[in-house]
Write an enzyme that holds these catalytic residues in place. Structure first.
Site, mmCIF file in Angstrom:
data_model
loop_
_atom_site.group_PDB
_atom_site.id
_atom_site.type_symbol
_atom_site.label_atom_id
_atom_site.label_comp_id
_atom_site.label_asym_id
_atom_site.label_seq_id
_atom_site.Cartn_x
_atom_site.Cartn_y
_atom_site.Cartn_z
ATOM 1 N N GLY A 1 39.411 -5.667 65.592
ATOM 2 C CA GLY A 1 38.111 -5.080 65.259
ATOM 3 C C GLY A 1 38.184 -3.576 65.097
ATOM 4 N N SER B 1 38.457 -1.709 62.208
ATOM 5 C CA SER B 1 38.054 -1.083 60.948
ATOM 6 C C SER B 1 37.105 0.083 61.204
ATOM 7 C CB SER B 1 37.373 -2.107 60.032
ATOM 8 O OG SER B 1 38.345 -2.863 59.335
ATOM 9 N N GLU C 1 45.314 -12.918 73.868
ATOM 10 C CA GLU C 1 44.131 -12.047 74.016
ATOM 11 C C GLU C 1 43.466 -12.276 75.360
ATOM 12 O OE1 GLU C 1 41.640 -11.493 70.585
ATOM 13 O OE2 GLU C 1 39.825 -11.302 71.795
ATOM 14 N N ASP D 1 44.654 -17.356 70.465
ATOM 15 C CA ASP D 1 43.450 -16.708 70.987
ATOM 16 C C ASP D 1 42.689 -17.706 71.846
ATOM 17 O OD1 ASP D 1 41.153 -15.416 71.578
ATOM 18 O OD2 ASP D 1 40.566 -14.981 69.505
ATOM 19 N N ASP E 1 46.725 -14.940 62.649
ATOM 20 C CA ASP E 1 45.689 -14.170 63.344
ATOM 21 C C ASP E 1 44.717 -15.146 64.023
ATOM 22 O OD1 ASP E 1 44.305 -11.829 63.999
ATOM 23 O OD2 ASP E 1 43.138 -11.837 62.123
ATOM 24 N N HIS E 2 44.427 -14.918 65.298
ATOM 25 C CA HIS E 2 43.462 -15.741 66.038
ATOM 26 C C HIS E 2 43.751 -17.247 65.969
ATOM 27 C CE1 HIS E 2 40.825 -12.417 67.072
ATOM 28 N NE2 HIS E 2 40.999 -11.964 65.848
ATOM 29 N N HIS F 1 34.656 -7.481 65.747
ATOM 30 C CA HIS F 1 34.978 -7.768 64.350
ATOM 31 C C HIS F 1 33.797 -7.436 63.431
ATOM 32 C CE1 HIS F 1 37.957 -10.587 66.312
ATOM 33 N NE2 HIS F 1 38.710 -9.869 65.520
ATOM 34 N N GLY F 2 34.110 -7.203 62.162
ATOM 35 C CA GLY F 2 33.067 -7.079 61.156
ATOM 36 C C GLY F 2 32.604 -5.652 60.909
ATOM 37 N N THR G 1 37.989 -5.885 57.705
ATOM 38 C CA THR G 1 36.696 -5.462 57.141
ATOM 39 C C THR G 1 36.839 -4.322 56.119
ATOM 40 O OG1 THR G 1 35.468 -6.193 59.075
ATOM 41 C CG2 THR G 1 34.463 -4.438 57.775
HETATM 42 P P1 13P Z 1 37.864 -5.711 61.523
HETATM 43 O O1 13P Z 1 36.768 -6.671 61.280
HETATM 44 O O2 13P Z 1 37.413 -4.504 62.281
HETATM 45 O O3 13P Z 1 38.606 -5.320 60.284
HETATM 46 O O4 13P Z 1 38.946 -6.442 62.477
HETATM 47 C C1 13P Z 1 39.852 -7.362 61.936
HETATM 48 C C2 13P Z 1 40.567 -8.129 62.976
HETATM 49 O O5 13P Z 1 40.523 -7.859 64.163
HETATM 50 C C3 13P Z 1 41.369 -9.280 62.522
HETATM 51 O O6 13P Z 1 41.957 -9.959 63.571
HETATM 52 O O1 G3H Z 2 39.432 -11.574 62.899
HETATM 53 C C1 G3H Z 2 38.940 -12.044 61.891
HETATM 54 C C2 G3H Z 2 39.447 -11.681 60.565
HETATM 55 O O2 G3H Z 2 38.641 -10.685 59.984
HETATM 56 C C3 G3H Z 2 39.563 -12.897 59.706
HETATM 57 O O3 G3H Z 2 38.323 -13.368 59.325
HETATM 58 O O4 G3H Z 2 38.298 -15.849 59.660
HETATM 59 O O5 G3H Z 2 36.853 -14.760 57.917
HETATM 60 O O6 G3H Z 2 39.322 -14.921 57.602
HETATM 61 P P1 G3H Z 2 38.181 -14.819 58.583
HETATM 62 ZN ZN ZN Z 3 40.753 -10.010 65.297
#
Ligand code: 13P
Ligand code: G3H
Ligand code: ZN
Length: 307
Positions: free
Chosen positions: A211, A213, A134, A104, A82-83, A180-181, A256
């Site tokens: 993002g 959640s 992205e 990303d 991820d990212h 996010h968050g 999240t």
């Molecule tokens: P949330 O913070 O909305 O759960 O998004 C997570 C996310 O995009 C991880 O790549």
């Molecule tokens: O997109 C971000 C995810 O919620 C991962 O977050 O880098 O704190 O593991 P993190």
């Molecule tokens: Zn993300």
């Protein structure tokens, strides 16, 4: 089942009009919660690991946990970076057995994003691993009061079409108003579904919603009841998530809501049973709470029964 390529999971999702959850993990119990939930609902699933999750748990441990659980539970799962911040991280993941990566480069200006993404695609494809890219920026959209500033953050449909063609990426994360968050919206939640519909018409590869959640009321209330301080937390309403799936979102990233579920469960047991000090009793409650959330998401996304 052995880990599969995310392409084998996402292309059918795009064709049939459902979405697959990409749930973030960083340890054994979160992975067990996600994979056992997918197994019970016969759903394909993507297990996402950020760079900080990999730093926390280690490449080999994370890979072996996810690989073993997928085989043990017979789940159709992909292990995803991820990212991913750079080619080096992407290559490391591929070498360790990841079956999907994200680069990303969305913070770079457009031309550099194209160049960086294209290079990652070239290398990853040599190993048969699909790449998510992205375009657009997730954070801070709500803070932008001027319309033209807000627009500049969101994904431009014409540019998305060109970007997908030029880079050859396998899926594309778009910015349509999420972030996010746990604090996604100061005012009413708003996703730009019209923009998404336009992107979706022009870009036929699977589209990804980061993002996403929802910060569910019951999950938030449980955490708050037992002492979490999260005033003003707000997520993407479930109806908006459904609308996004209807317009072509095939992968939905959730972290999240799992963190909130974990926190609420641990806080409750610590508060109600202060005599407990066995970590398994604490983390076991968290694992149950995360599994419930994952099952709810799988039902919402329409991926139950699609494995
Ligand atoms: P949330 O913070 O909305 O759960 O998004 C997570 C996310 O995009 C991880 O790549
Ligand atoms: O997109 C971000 C995810 O919620 C991962 O977050 O880098 O704190 O593991 P993190
Ligand atoms: Zn993300």
């Amino acid at each position: 089942m052995a880990l599969v390529s995310a392409k084998d999971i996402l292309v059918p999702a795009r064709e049939k009009g459902y979405a697959v959850g990409a749930f973030n993990t960083s340890d054994l119990e979160i992975s067990q919660a996600i994979i056992s939930a997918a197994a019970e609902l016969h759903a394909p699933v993507i297990i996402a690991t950020s760079s900080s999750a990999i730093e926390y748990a280690g490449y080999t441990d994370l890979f072996n946990i996810v690989k073993h659980l997928s085989e043990h539970f017979g789940v159709k799962a992909a292990l995803h970076l991820d990212h991913g911040a750079d080619l080096e991280t992407v290559v490391r993941c591929i070498k360790h057995g990841w079956t999907s990566v994200m680069i990303d480069a969305s913070k770079l200006e457009y031309g550099s994003n194209v160049a960086t993404t294209s290079e990652v695609v070239r290398i990853a494809h040599m190993a048969g691993v699909p790449v998510e890219a992205e375009l657009g920026r997730l954070g801070g959209v709500e803070d932008k009061v001027r319309v033209e500033e807000r627009e500049a953050f969101l994904t431009d449909p014409g540019q998305a079409q060109e970007f997908a063609q030029r880079t050859g990426c396998d899926s594309l994360a778009v910015a349509i108003g999420t972030s996010h968050g746990a604090y996604k919206f100061k005012a009413d939640p708003r996703l730009d579904i019209e923009r998404l519909a336009d992107i979706s018409q022009r870009v036929r590869i699977p589209l990804v919603l980061h993002g996403a959640s929802s910060v569910p009321e019951d999950v938030l209330a449980r955490a708050a009841k037992y002492g979490a301080k999260l005033p003003g937390a707000k997520g993407v309403p479930e109806d908006a998530v459904k609308a996004a799936i209807a317009k072509g979102i095939s992968k939905i990233n959730i972290d999240t809501d799992l963190r909130l579920a974990f926190t609420g469960a641990v806080r409750q047991i610590l508060s109600e049973k202060p005599e407990i000090f066995d970590p398994r009793k604490l983390i076991g409650e968290a694992r149950k709470a995360i599994k419930d959330v994952v099952k709810r998401k799988i039902e919402l996304f329409g991926s139950a029964g699609q494995a």
